[in-house]
Design a protein around this motif. Structure first.
Motif, PDB file in Angstrom:
ATOM      1  N   GLU A   1       9.847   2.375 -12.012  1.00 14.44           N
ATOM      2  CA  GLU A   1      11.041   2.218 -11.039  1.00 14.44           C
ATOM      3  C   GLU A   1      11.432   3.846 -10.605  1.00 14.44           C
ATOM      4  O   GLU A   1      11.142   4.575 -11.337  1.00 14.44           O
ATOM      5  CB  GLU A   1      12.356   1.794 -11.571  1.00 14.44           C
ATOM      6  N   MET A   2      12.260   3.959  -9.394  1.00 14.90           N
ATOM      7  CA  MET A   2      12.433   5.138  -9.030  1.00 14.90           C
ATOM      8  C   MET A   2      13.586   6.173  -9.817  1.00 14.90           C
ATOM      9  O   MET A   2      13.431   7.088 -10.133  1.00 14.90           O
ATOM     10  CB  MET A   2      13.166   5.186  -7.571  1.00 14.90           C
ATOM     11  N   ARG A   3      14.363   5.043 -10.320  1.00 13.10           N
ATOM     12  CA  ARG A   3      15.615   5.707 -11.134  1.00 13.10           C
ATOM     13  C   ARG A   3      14.885   6.258 -12.368  1.00 13.10           C
ATOM     14  O   ARG A   3      15.306   7.187 -13.186  1.00 13.10           O
ATOM     15  CB  ARG A   3      16.666   4.755 -11.546  1.00 13.10           C
ATOM     16  N   ASP A   4      13.924   5.617 -12.918  1.00 13.09           N
ATOM     17  CA  ASP A   4      13.122   5.941 -14.000  1.00 13.09           C
ATOM     18  C   ASP A   4      12.430   7.423 -13.996  1.00 13.09           C
ATOM     19  O   ASP A   4      12.273   8.274 -14.880  1.00 13.09           O
ATOM     20  CB  ASP A   4      11.971   5.097 -14.777  1.00 13.09           C
ATOM     21  N   LYS A   5      11.760   7.486 -12.798  1.00 12.99           N
ATOM     22  CA  LYS A   5      11.117   8.881 -12.493  1.00 12.99           C
ATOM     23  C   LYS A   5      12.167   9.708 -12.412  1.00 12.99           C
ATOM     24  O   LYS A   5      11.577  11.019 -12.792  1.00 12.99           O
ATOM     25  CB  LYS A   5      10.425   8.484 -11.102  1.00 12.99           C
TER      26      LYS A   5
END
Length: 263
Positions: free
Chosen positions: A233-237
């Protein structure tokens, strides 16, 4: 059991390398005198003047006869690295004094290098085991030997840089990511940034540029190549990038206040 066999080989190889360098390397395999003096001066200055004096920044000098009066060093505080990067040596000097630092300091560096080499080797195994028929034992051992015998590694033995601590924690973070331990991995990334804020800033910028470029080109495959498989996920990145950047920002803020006090 395969990891146990590899670990035994790693230990034997590392000890054999250290014995060889102690016997045949002109500089030996321990700290050079000027490096020890520099480490001792940095730790002793904080011990005598307070570990939070100058916001945790300290001196970085090879002087053997200089005193540690805080007024005498007002214009010579080293702001390029925070004392967090020296925390293992500060601990040794605080509880054991100069003799403990001289004896255990180089040994601790050797342990850090060993952990970094083992982690790098195990990461290489994870990366190539599905693409080669070479037994993972030989992949791991050969990777370890190449890491341990590199000229850069020898420089870390005789006069270590902060980079080796950054590398160890960064590799541990990647290893945790490869095992879906994302929270622990980000903790390692934060610690890595505290030990070397410049590399923390460089890598966080690298990953941010990848995310930015991907958002423009819409090529999701780029993200899959450069980010750990468990980061989807983008938030994890973004959280991963921020964890690398946290140590950098913390050091830069302290550096700003320390510079203001020294003016």
């Amino acid at each position: 059991m395969s990891f146990v066999y590899r670990l035994i080989t790693y230990v034997v190889s590392w000890l054999a390398y250290l014995c060889f360098m102690a016997s045949y390397a002109q500089l030996g395999n321990g700290w050079l005198p000027w490096h020890f003096q520099r480490i001792f001066n940095a730790a002793e200055y904080l011990k005598l003047n307070g570990y939070f004096s100058s916001y945790g920044f300290t001196v970085w000098s090879k002087c053997q006869t200089c005193g540690f009066n805080i007024e005498d060093w007002a214009d010579d505080i080293y702001l390029s690295a925070h004392s967090i990067a020296l925390s293992p040596y500060i601990f040794l000097n605080h509880f054991g004094g100069k003799e403990a630092l001289e004896f255990y300091g180089p040994a601790f560096d050797k342990l850090v290098i060993f952990i970094a080499a083992v982690t790098a080797s195990e990461l290489i195994i994870k990366c190539v085991k599905n693409y080669t028929k070479i037994p993972v034992y030989f992949v791991g051992v050969s990777s370890f030997v190449l890491f341990a015998a590199a000229p850069w590694t020898y420089k870390m033995l005789v006069a270590s840089w902060h980079e080796i601590y950054f590398l160890m924690f960064f590799l541990l973070g990647l290893f945790c990511f490869s095992n879906q331990r994302n929270t622990l991995a980000c903790v390692f990334f934060v610690i890595a940034g505290l030990f070397d804020y410049q590399w923390g800033a460089a890598l966080s910028l690298f990953y941010f540029l990848i995310v930015f470029a991907t958002s423009i080109t819409k090529e999701s495959s780029v993200l899959k190549i450069y980010f750990p498989p468990s980061i989807v996920e983008m938030r994890d990145k973004l959280f991963m990038i921020c964890s690398l950047l946290a140590g950098t920002l913390f050091t830069l803020v302290l550096r700003f206040f320390a510079a203001q006090d020294l003016k």
